[in-house]
Scaffold this motif. Structure first.
Motif, PDB file in Angstrom:
ATOM      1  N   GLY A  54      44.646  38.872  37.428  1.00 29.33           N
ATOM      2  CA  GLY A  54      44.915  39.684  38.612  1.00 29.33           C
ATOM      3  C   GLY A  54      43.723  40.383  39.232  1.00 29.33           C
ATOM      4  O   GLY A  54      43.863  41.025  40.276  1.00 29.33           O
ATOM      5  N   HIS A  55      42.534  40.270  38.614  1.00 28.85           N
ATOM      6  CA  HIS A  55      41.369  40.939  39.226  1.00 28.85           C
ATOM      7  C   HIS A  55      40.062  40.307  38.762  1.00 28.85           C
ATOM      8  O   HIS A  55      39.686  40.423  37.596  1.00 28.85           O
ATOM      9  CB  HIS A  55      41.363  42.435  38.880  1.00 28.85           C
ATOM     10  CG  HIS A  55      40.206  43.165  39.494  1.00 28.85           C
ATOM     11  ND1 HIS A  55      40.034  43.260  40.861  1.00 28.85           N
ATOM     12  CD2 HIS A  55      39.146  43.808  38.939  1.00 28.85           C
ATOM     13  CE1 HIS A  55      38.920  43.939  41.112  1.00 28.85           C
ATOM     14  NE2 HIS A  55      38.363  44.279  39.968  1.00 28.85           N
ATOM     15  N   THR A  56      39.396  39.639  39.690  1.00 27.52           N
ATOM     16  CA  THR A  56      38.119  38.993  39.364  1.00 27.52           C
ATOM     17  C   THR A  56      37.122  39.160  40.510  1.00 27.52           C
ATOM     18  O   THR A  56      37.483  39.530  41.638  1.00 27.52           O
ATOM     19  CB  THR A  56      38.292  37.466  39.151  1.00 27.52           C
ATOM     20  OG1 THR A  56      38.813  36.906  40.359  1.00 27.52           O
ATOM     21  CG2 THR A  56      39.230  37.154  38.009  1.00 27.52           C
ATOM     22  N   HIS A  57      35.867  38.876  40.180  1.00 27.76           N
ATOM     23  CA  HIS A  57      34.808  38.669  41.182  1.00 27.76           C
ATOM     24  C   HIS A  57      34.154  37.378  40.691  1.00 27.76           C
ATOM     25  O   HIS A  57      33.163  37.412  39.947  1.00 27.76           O
ATOM     26  CB  HIS A  57      33.826  39.838  41.186  1.00 27.76           C
ATOM     27  CG  HIS A  57      34.496  41.187  41.278  1.00 27.76           C
ATOM     28  ND1 HIS A  57      35.006  41.667  42.462  1.00 27.76           N
ATOM     29  CD2 HIS A  57      34.773  42.121  40.332  1.00 27.76           C
ATOM     30  CE1 HIS A  57      35.566  42.859  42.236  1.00 27.76           C
ATOM     31  NE2 HIS A  57      35.431  43.152  40.958  1.00 27.76           N
ATOM     32  N   ALA A  58      34.755  36.247  41.071  1.00 33.16           N
ATOM     33  CA  ALA A  58      34.483  34.978  40.381  1.00 33.16           C
ATOM     34  C   ALA A  58      33.002  34.640  40.262  1.00 33.16           C
ATOM     35  O   ALA A  58      32.513  34.322  39.177  1.00 33.16           O
ATOM     36  CB  ALA A  58      35.241  33.843  41.070  1.00 33.16           C
ATOM     37  N   ILE A 199      42.375  46.421  45.985  1.00 32.82           N
ATOM     38  CA  ILE A 199      41.417  47.537  45.975  1.00 32.82           C
ATOM     39  C   ILE A 199      41.228  48.065  44.549  1.00 32.82           C
ATOM     40  O   ILE A 199      42.154  48.037  43.743  1.00 32.82           O
ATOM     41  CB  ILE A 199      41.916  48.678  46.927  1.00 32.82           C
ATOM     42  CG1 ILE A 199      40.898  49.808  47.039  1.00 32.82           C
ATOM     43  CG2 ILE A 199      43.290  49.218  46.498  1.00 32.82           C
ATOM     44  CD1 ILE A 199      41.198  50.801  48.187  1.00 32.82           C
ATOM     45  N   HIS A 200      40.000  48.531  44.244  1.00 40.48           N
ATOM     46  CA  HIS A 200      39.759  49.217  42.970  1.00 40.48           C
ATOM     47  C   HIS A 200      40.283  50.643  43.116  1.00 40.48           C
ATOM     48  O   HIS A 200      40.006  51.295  44.124  1.00 40.48           O
ATOM     49  CB  HIS A 200      38.263  49.308  42.673  1.00 40.48           C
ATOM     50  CG  HIS A 200      37.585  47.988  42.477  1.00 40.48           C
ATOM     51  ND1 HIS A 200      36.968  47.307  43.493  1.00 40.48           N
ATOM     52  CD2 HIS A 200      37.418  47.227  41.374  1.00 40.48           C
ATOM     53  CE1 HIS A 200      36.439  46.182  43.014  1.00 40.48           C
ATOM     54  NE2 HIS A 200      36.707  46.102  41.736  1.00 40.48           N
ATOM     55  N   LEU A 201      41.007  51.151  42.121  1.00 41.16           N
ATOM     56  CA  LEU A 201      41.480  52.535  42.211  1.00 41.16           C
ATOM     57  C   LEU A 201      41.470  53.212  40.850  1.00 41.16           C
ATOM     58  O   LEU A 201      41.921  52.652  39.856  1.00 41.16           O
ATOM     59  CB  LEU A 201      42.905  52.598  42.786  1.00 41.16           C
ATOM     60  CG  LEU A 201      43.309  54.022  43.204  1.00 41.16           C
ATOM     61  CD1 LEU A 201      42.771  54.341  44.601  1.00 41.16           C
ATOM     62  CD2 LEU A 201      44.824  54.214  43.196  1.00 41.16           C
ATOM     63  N   ALA A 236      43.329  47.651  41.198  1.00 43.77           N
ATOM     64  CA  ALA A 236      42.616  47.233  39.989  1.00 43.77           C
ATOM     65  C   ALA A 236      42.187  48.470  39.198  1.00 43.77           C
ATOM     66  O   ALA A 236      41.658  49.421  39.773  1.00 43.77           O
ATOM     67  CB  ALA A 236      41.389  46.409  40.363  1.00 43.77           C
ATOM     68  N   HIS A 237      42.423  48.465  37.920  1.00 41.84           N
ATOM     69  CA  HIS A 237      42.041  49.491  36.934  1.00 41.84           C
ATOM     70  C   HIS A 237      43.124  50.559  36.706  1.00 41.84           C
ATOM     71  O   HIS A 237      43.834  50.494  35.736  1.00 41.84           O
ATOM     72  CB  HIS A 237      40.681  50.133  37.250  1.00 41.84           C
ATOM     73  CG  HIS A 237      39.568  49.136  37.192  1.00 41.84           C
ATOM     74  ND1 HIS A 237      39.207  48.520  36.027  1.00 41.84           N
ATOM     75  CD2 HIS A 237      38.764  48.609  38.155  1.00 41.84           C
ATOM     76  CE1 HIS A 237      38.223  47.671  36.267  1.00 41.84           C
ATOM     77  NE2 HIS A 237      37.935  47.692  37.553  1.00 41.84           N
ATOM     78  N   GLY A 238      43.193  51.588  37.573  1.00 45.49           N
ATOM     79  CA  GLY A 238      44.225  52.616  37.387  1.00 45.49           C
ATOM     80  C   GLY A 238      44.119  53.380  36.075  1.00 45.49           C
ATOM     81  O   GLY A 238      45.116  53.882  35.559  1.00 45.49           O
ATOM     82  N   THR A 288      40.458  40.308  34.177  1.00 46.46           N
ATOM     83  CA  THR A 288      39.215  40.378  33.411  1.00 46.46           C
ATOM     84  C   THR A 288      38.177  41.239  34.100  1.00 46.46           C
ATOM     85  O   THR A 288      37.257  41.732  33.467  1.00 46.46           O
ATOM     86  CB  THR A 288      38.586  38.978  33.236  1.00 46.46           C
ATOM     87  OG1 THR A 288      38.419  38.401  34.531  1.00 46.46           O
ATOM     88  CG2 THR A 288      39.458  38.082  32.377  1.00 46.46           C
ATOM     89  N   ASP A 289      38.292  41.385  35.451  1.00 45.79           N
ATOM     90  CA  ASP A 289      37.223  41.907  36.299  1.00 45.79           C
ATOM     91  C   ASP A 289      36.136  40.823  36.333  1.00 45.79           C
ATOM     92  O   ASP A 289      36.298  39.750  35.758  1.00 45.79           O
ATOM     93  CB  ASP A 289      36.682  43.246  35.798  1.00 45.79           C
ATOM     94  CG  ASP A 289      36.204  44.138  36.956  1.00 45.79           C
ATOM     95  OD1 ASP A 289      35.929  43.600  38.048  1.00 45.79           O
ATOM     96  OD2 ASP A 289      36.110  45.360  36.768  1.00 45.79           O
ATOM     97  N   GLY A 290      35.023  41.083  37.018  1.00 50.40           N
ATOM     98  CA  GLY A 290      33.990  40.061  37.140  1.00 50.40           C
ATOM     99  C   GLY A 290      33.260  39.834  35.825  1.00 50.40           C
ATOM    100  O   GLY A 290      33.251  40.706  34.943  1.00 50.40           O
TER     101      GLY A 290
HETATM  102 ZN   LIG Z   1      36.305  44.803  39.993  1.00 48.37          ZN
END
Ligand SMILES: [Zn+2]
Length: 413
Positions: A54-58, A199-201, A236-238, A288-290
């Motif tokens: 659900g959250h990447t920066h490929a 969005i990152h939050l 993303a995150h929370g 995973t995030d980037g």
């Molecule tokens: Zn990120």
């Protein structure tokens, strides 16, 4: 053209899967191979739904193994931003191809991405065969956010018209890099076009303190006030969301994606409060995030971190169960993310796992998947009825790894 998988194991039963026009037509013991059509004899391999990142920066795979021992700000300011300023289209393309190859290999078939040169990522997604929802990052420092958003949509919308596995979204980076006026304009554009917002939050406690100091309210309340908290929003995150914010997020129908490994690596000091989110009824996914802040895109490996960090934070081994954790990682607890369950009429996306893998032979399969397995147990990855990996082999992998390494060297990484 159809694809039939025979001799797969599902919940202890021998089954087949018949795929037609990208969808599962039938699944069960009665499904048999048809003459003249592509057939896979699974040989007893375990059939499971795929994972959803659900959250990447490929394309940040290019930054793998760079500055991993630095604190956040020197890492970002010295290692990442100067290099990102000189990224070319081909850098992003090969970085994203590498990310896609890694996700195919470790069983992820859909991801939500936010990165520069979004057209290059769209090409990489199309060439890899995966599904993705893509956003260009919107920052005030990069220009007028609405102009940036339109420029990205001009690339993404035709790409999505050509590739049904691709979807556009809007990616305001964070509340501390996009001003209130810009956030409101993005909210209007999102509502007008019905686009998801990624969005990152609430990643760091500093972000929360700054938000309270500047706006007199916590991040979720602020996002709601500017019109960006709704059923199309992915947060993303929370990590630092409190109970009141979680109630608000649930009431608005927004989704939170937890990224436990990135939180550990960047030492943000906490984890997304999953038990409280579940109690509030928040939709939750896993990311995973980037690769710059993880460094792996193996979501199955991160699933263990998710479960363990939740148990650790709650000092309670029952804080999250393995079946529930598996649902989080496959997107089953976040409808917006676009999970692909194993059922007739659903997209023909699934995995075949090595039934002889040492991690999977004994005990409950779901517990084994959460606590013992990594992406190495994936043998076959199918998306839309197309086989992207068979027997652990991805076509072109050698070239993809070499080209991505070459692009990273060119950037001085
Ligand atoms: Zn990120």
């Amino acid at each position: 053209m159809g694809l039939t998988v025979t001799n797969a194991s599902l919940d202890g039963e021998k089954v087949g899967v018949r795929c037609v026009d990208g969808l599962i037509e039938a699944i069960g013991p009665e499904v048999e191979a048809r003459a003249g059509e592509e057939t896979i004899d699974a040989g007893g391999a375990l059939l499971v739904p795929p994972l959803l990142n659900g959250h990447t920066h490929a394309a940040m795979t290019l930054f793998r193994g760079t500055g991993g021992d630095l604190p956040l700000m020197p890492w970002l300011e010295d290692r990442i931003l100067p290099v990102e300023a000189k990224l070319a289209d081909e850098d992003v393309y090969w970085g994203a191809r590498l990310a896609c190859a890694e996700m195919i290999r470790s069983g992820t078939t859909r991801f939500w991405d936010m990165y520069w040169e979004v057209g290059a990522t769209a090409r990489a997604v199309a060439d890899s065969g995966l599904r993705a929802t893509l956003a260009a990052p919107l920052y005030d420092f990069a220009g007028d956010v609405i102009e940036l958003a339109h420029a990205a949509l001009e690339v993404l919308e035709p790409a999505a018209a050509e590739n049904p596995r691709l979807a556009p979204s809007l990616g305001p980076h964070a509340i501390y890099t996009v001003c209130e006026r810009s956030l409101r304009r993005i909210a209007e554009l999102g509502a007008e076009r019905g686009l998801p917002i990624h969005i990152h939050l609430s990643e760091t406690s500093g972000e929360v303190e700054d938000c309270i100091a500047e706006h007199g309210e916590r991040p979720a309340a602020y996002l709601d006030r500017v019109g960006l908290l709704n059923e199309r929003t992915v947060l993303a995150h929370g990590v630092w969301l409190n109970e009141e914010e979680l109630e608000l997020i649930a009431a608005r129908g927004a989704t939170v994606v937890a990224n436990p490994v990135a939180n550990l690596k960047l030492t943000v000091g906490g984890f997304f409060p999953y038990p409280a989110a579940r109690a509030a009824g928040v939709a939750v996914g896993l990311g995973t995030d980037g690769a710059g802040s993880n460094d792996s895109l193996d979501l199955l490996a991160d699933l263990k971190f998710f479960a363990l960090t939740q148990k650790h934070a709650a000092a309670d081994p029952t804080a999250v169960g393995s079946a529930e954790a598996w649902e989080v990682a496959t997107g089953a607890r976040a409808p917006l993310l676009g999970a692909t369950p194993l059922a007739p009429g659903e997209p023909a996306d699934f995995l075949l796992l090595r039934h002889h893998a040492p991690e999977l032979g004994i005990g409950d399969l779901t517990e084994d998947l959460v606590y013992a397995a990594t992406g190495a147990v994936v043998d076959t990855t199918v998306v839309g009825g197309r086989v992207l990996m068979r027997g652990g082999e991805i076509p072109e992998l050698e070239e993809i790894v070499a080209r991505a390494a070459e692009r990273a060297r060119r950037l001085g990484l």
